[in-house]
Design a protein around this motif. Structure first.
Motif, PDB file in Angstrom:
ATOM      1  N   ASP A  67       0.838  -1.202   0.000  1.00 37.81           N
ATOM      2  CA  ASP A  67       0.000   0.000   0.000  1.00 37.81           C
ATOM      3  C   ASP A  67       0.872   1.252   0.000  1.00 37.81           C
ATOM      4  O   ASP A  67       1.845   1.334   0.744  1.00 37.81           O
ATOM      5  CB  ASP A  67      -0.909   0.010   1.236  1.00 37.81           C
ATOM      6  CG  ASP A  67      -1.958   1.113   1.166  1.00 37.81           C
ATOM      7  OD1 ASP A  67      -1.614   2.279   1.448  1.00 37.81           O
ATOM      8  OD2 ASP A  67      -3.104   0.807   0.808  1.00 37.81           O
ATOM      9  N   PRO A  68       0.549   2.237  -0.837  1.00 37.10           N
ATOM     10  CA  PRO A  68       1.375   3.452  -0.902  1.00 37.10           C
ATOM     11  C   PRO A  68       1.510   4.186   0.426  1.00 37.10           C
ATOM     12  O   PRO A  68       2.486   4.910   0.637  1.00 37.10           O
ATOM     13  CB  PRO A  68       0.644   4.316  -1.934  1.00 37.10           C
ATOM     14  CG  PRO A  68      -0.108   3.352  -2.781  1.00 37.10           C
ATOM     15  CD  PRO A  68      -0.526   2.243  -1.855  1.00 37.10           C
ATOM     16  N   TYR A  69       0.547   4.007   1.337  1.00 39.04           N
ATOM     17  CA  TYR A  69       0.587   4.718   2.622  1.00 39.04           C
ATOM     18  C   TYR A  69       1.165   3.851   3.750  1.00 39.04           C
ATOM     19  O   TYR A  69       1.186   4.281   4.901  1.00 39.04           O
ATOM     20  CB  TYR A  69      -0.811   5.192   2.999  1.00 39.04           C
ATOM     21  CG  TYR A  69      -1.365   6.205   2.039  1.00 39.04           C
ATOM     22  CD1 TYR A  69      -0.944   7.532   2.049  1.00 39.04           C
ATOM     23  CD2 TYR A  69      -2.290   5.819   1.073  1.00 39.04           C
ATOM     24  CE1 TYR A  69      -1.436   8.462   1.154  1.00 39.04           C
ATOM     25  CE2 TYR A  69      -2.786   6.738   0.168  1.00 39.04           C
ATOM     26  CZ  TYR A  69      -2.355   8.057   0.208  1.00 39.04           C
ATOM     27  OH  TYR A  69      -2.852   8.975  -0.705  1.00 39.04           O
ATOM     28  N   LEU A  93      10.312  -2.691   4.495  1.00 38.72           N
ATOM     29  CA  LEU A  93       9.808  -3.160   3.211  1.00 38.72           C
ATOM     30  C   LEU A  93       8.938  -2.115   2.526  1.00 38.72           C
ATOM     31  O   LEU A  93       8.907  -2.035   1.292  1.00 38.72           O
ATOM     32  CB  LEU A  93       9.060  -4.476   3.372  1.00 38.72           C
ATOM     33  CG  LEU A  93       9.985  -5.699   3.198  1.00 38.72           C
ATOM     34  CD1 LEU A  93      10.880  -5.884   4.411  1.00 38.72           C
ATOM     35  CD2 LEU A  93       9.208  -6.965   2.901  1.00 38.72           C
ATOM     36  N   ALA A  94       8.246  -1.290   3.327  1.00 33.85           N
ATOM     37  CA  ALA A  94       7.473  -0.207   2.726  1.00 33.85           C
ATOM     38  C   ALA A  94       8.397   0.831   2.088  1.00 33.85           C
ATOM     39  O   ALA A  94       8.097   1.370   1.018  1.00 33.85           O
ATOM     40  CB  ALA A  94       6.578   0.441   3.783  1.00 33.85           C
ATOM     41  N   GLU A  95       9.530   1.096   2.722  1.00 37.18           N
ATOM     42  CA  GLU A  95      10.505   2.018   2.128  1.00 37.18           C
ATOM     43  C   GLU A  95      11.104   1.435   0.844  1.00 37.18           C
ATOM     44  O   GLU A  95      11.343   2.157  -0.125  1.00 37.18           O
ATOM     45  CB  GLU A  95      11.609   2.326   3.141  1.00 37.18           C
ATOM     46  CG  GLU A  95      11.172   3.171   4.325  1.00 37.18           C
ATOM     47  CD  GLU A  95      10.841   4.612   3.934  1.00 37.18           C
ATOM     48  OE1 GLU A  95      11.134   5.010   2.784  1.00 37.18           O
ATOM     49  OE2 GLU A  95      10.279   5.326   4.782  1.00 37.18           O
ATOM     50  N   VAL A  96      11.337   0.130   0.841  1.00 37.32           N
ATOM     51  CA  VAL A  96      11.831  -0.518  -0.382  1.00 37.32           C
ATOM     52  C   VAL A  96      10.819  -0.329  -1.509  1.00 37.32           C
ATOM     53  O   VAL A  96      11.185  -0.002  -2.649  1.00 37.32           O
ATOM     54  CB  VAL A  96      12.090  -2.020  -0.131  1.00 37.32           C
ATOM     55  CG1 VAL A  96      12.298  -2.765  -1.454  1.00 37.32           C
ATOM     56  CG2 VAL A  96      13.305  -2.197   0.772  1.00 37.32           C
ATOM     57  N   ARG A  97       9.553  -0.518  -1.197  1.00 36.79           N
ATOM     58  CA  ARG A  97       8.504  -0.331  -2.207  1.00 36.79           C
ATOM     59  C   ARG A  97       8.485   1.097  -2.718  1.00 36.79           C
ATOM     60  O   ARG A  97       8.273   1.346  -3.914  1.00 36.79           O
ATOM     61  CB  ARG A  97       7.146  -0.708  -1.632  1.00 36.79           C
ATOM     62  CG  ARG A  97       6.944  -2.194  -1.479  1.00 36.79           C
ATOM     63  CD  ARG A  97       6.917  -2.870  -2.829  1.00 36.79           C
ATOM     64  NE  ARG A  97       6.782  -4.303  -2.712  1.00 36.79           N
ATOM     65  CZ  ARG A  97       6.894  -5.139  -3.727  1.00 36.79           C
ATOM     66  NH1 ARG A  97       7.185  -4.675  -4.930  1.00 36.79           N
ATOM     67  NH2 ARG A  97       6.753  -6.432  -3.544  1.00 36.79           N
ATOM     68  N   ARG A  98       8.675   2.039  -1.838  1.00 34.99           N
ATOM     69  CA  ARG A  98       8.693   3.438  -2.263  1.00 34.99           C
ATOM     70  C   ARG A  98       9.843   3.693  -3.245  1.00 34.99           C
ATOM     71  O   ARG A  98       9.671   4.380  -4.250  1.00 34.99           O
ATOM     72  CB  ARG A  98       8.829   4.363  -1.045  1.00 34.99           C
ATOM     73  CG  ARG A  98       7.530   4.566  -0.279  1.00 34.99           C
ATOM     74  CD  ARG A  98       7.727   5.518   0.893  1.00 34.99           C
ATOM     75  NE  ARG A  98       8.323   6.788   0.487  1.00 34.99           N
ATOM     76  CZ  ARG A  98       7.639   7.806  -0.048  1.00 34.99           C
ATOM     77  NH1 ARG A  98       6.332   7.683  -0.249  1.00 34.99           N
ATOM     78  NH2 ARG A  98       8.248   8.925  -0.369  1.00 34.99           N
TER      79      ARG A  98
END
Length: 315
Positions: A67-69, A93-98
């Motif tokens: 999710d982008p957020y 992992l969210a930062e990796v996605r960003r």
């Protein structure tokens, strides 16, 4: 849960089946929906229950991070619980996605993975995040280091092996077909040394699929894999036979961990002239649609495989 077969004379419209990276994990779907609304408690409880089931933990955190957020919500969670390894892994992992979406700098994601790894030294998930990043942006040394760090913590981590197969398949893309390509050796090595009930048993089939993706992109193979000789020959038949028999045994035993790419297996089954088995396999896959990163980019392989099987069976 597998879907029932379509009525006689009708093929199931695969476009009606939503592509959900959560696969058949209903608890993950609930936690993901709550996190998207800024409620972290369901995700917190889910990851606590997951414990050291590293394959499942990696999958769940990877999906939550899509999710982008997620980076923002996970950052608030980590701010409230600075010692939470679950929150730190999700942030990483969210930062990796960003970064992979072009929204941030790689250094920021690498630092987040390092902080998460420090909070939970036994957890391979932060290193999985780093492997995802380096698979896209890093050099060979960085990729191998991240992969070895994952394996040091969980030797049979299926997601990490899929990432390595995809990366290796892209080496020497302009050299054309090569039955001795290193990706096949790697996949067979990993499958042979894995336990009997490991999802890595299907890795040789994944290696054929990933290499085909590379060859098709480079113009060495047709866009429709069914028209290619890539899937024929003794090595392909051996890989197919072992993987297909393994999957049937696993399914019959009701094994709870089926987070593997069965679409590749169904495709190979069809290309070996076993259309009826492939069609049945696709039906049993049901909603377990292939998640990234090992899906073909910019196309839905499942739809193409289902249509090919339907043609074979005269539907």
């Amino acid at each position: 849960m597998s879907l029932p077969p379509p009525p006689p004379g009708r093929a199931r419209r695969t476009a009606d089946v939503p592509c959900d990276a959560a696969l058949d994990d209903s608890e993950l779907r609930v936690a993901r929906a709550a996190l998207a609304q800024g409620r972290r408690q369901p995700a917190r409880s889910l990851l606590a229950r997951t414990g050291d089931d590293w394959d499942r933990r990696g999958h769940r955190i990877t999906v939550l991070a899509l999710d982008p957020y997620s980076a923002a919500w996970a950052g608030e969670w980590l701010g409230a619980e600075p010692g939470s390894a679950d929150a730190a892994a999700l942030v990483a992992l969210a930062e990796v996605r960003r970064v992979l979406r072009g929204k941030d700098r790689p250094a920021r994601a690498r630092a987040a993975c390092g902080r998460a790894a420090a909070l939970a030294p036994a957890d391979p998930t932060p290193w999985l995040g780093l492997l995802m990043l380096e698979r896209a942006l890093g050099g060979r040394r960085e990729v191998v280091r991240a992969f070895e760090e994952v394996r040091a913590r969980h030797a049979d981590h299926h997601h990490a092996h899929h990432l390595m197969v995809a990366r290796l398949a892209e080496r020497r893309a302009t050299a054309g077909p090569d039955p001795l390509h290193e990706v096949y050796d790697f996949a067979h090595w990993a499958a042979e040394r894995a336990p009997a009930d490991s999802p890595l048993a299907v890795l040789p089939v994944v290696a054929h699929a990933e290499r085909y993706r590379v060859l098709a992109t480079a113009g060495f193979a047709p866009a429709d894999p069914a028209g290619s000789a890539h899937w024929r020959g003794r090595p392909a038949r051996q890989a197919l036979g072992a993987a297909f028999d393994w999957w049937l045994e696993w399914e019959q035993d009701g094994h709870p961990r089926r987070l593997v790419d069965l679409n590749y297996l169904a495709h190979a089954t069809y290309c070996e002239g076993r259309g009826a088995e492939a069609a049945a396999l696709l039906r049993r896959i049901g909603e377990q649609v292939t998640p990234e990163p090992w899906a073909y980019p910019d196309r839905d392989p499942r739809t193409a495989f289902q249509e090919a099987c339907d043609r074979t069976l005269g539907r």
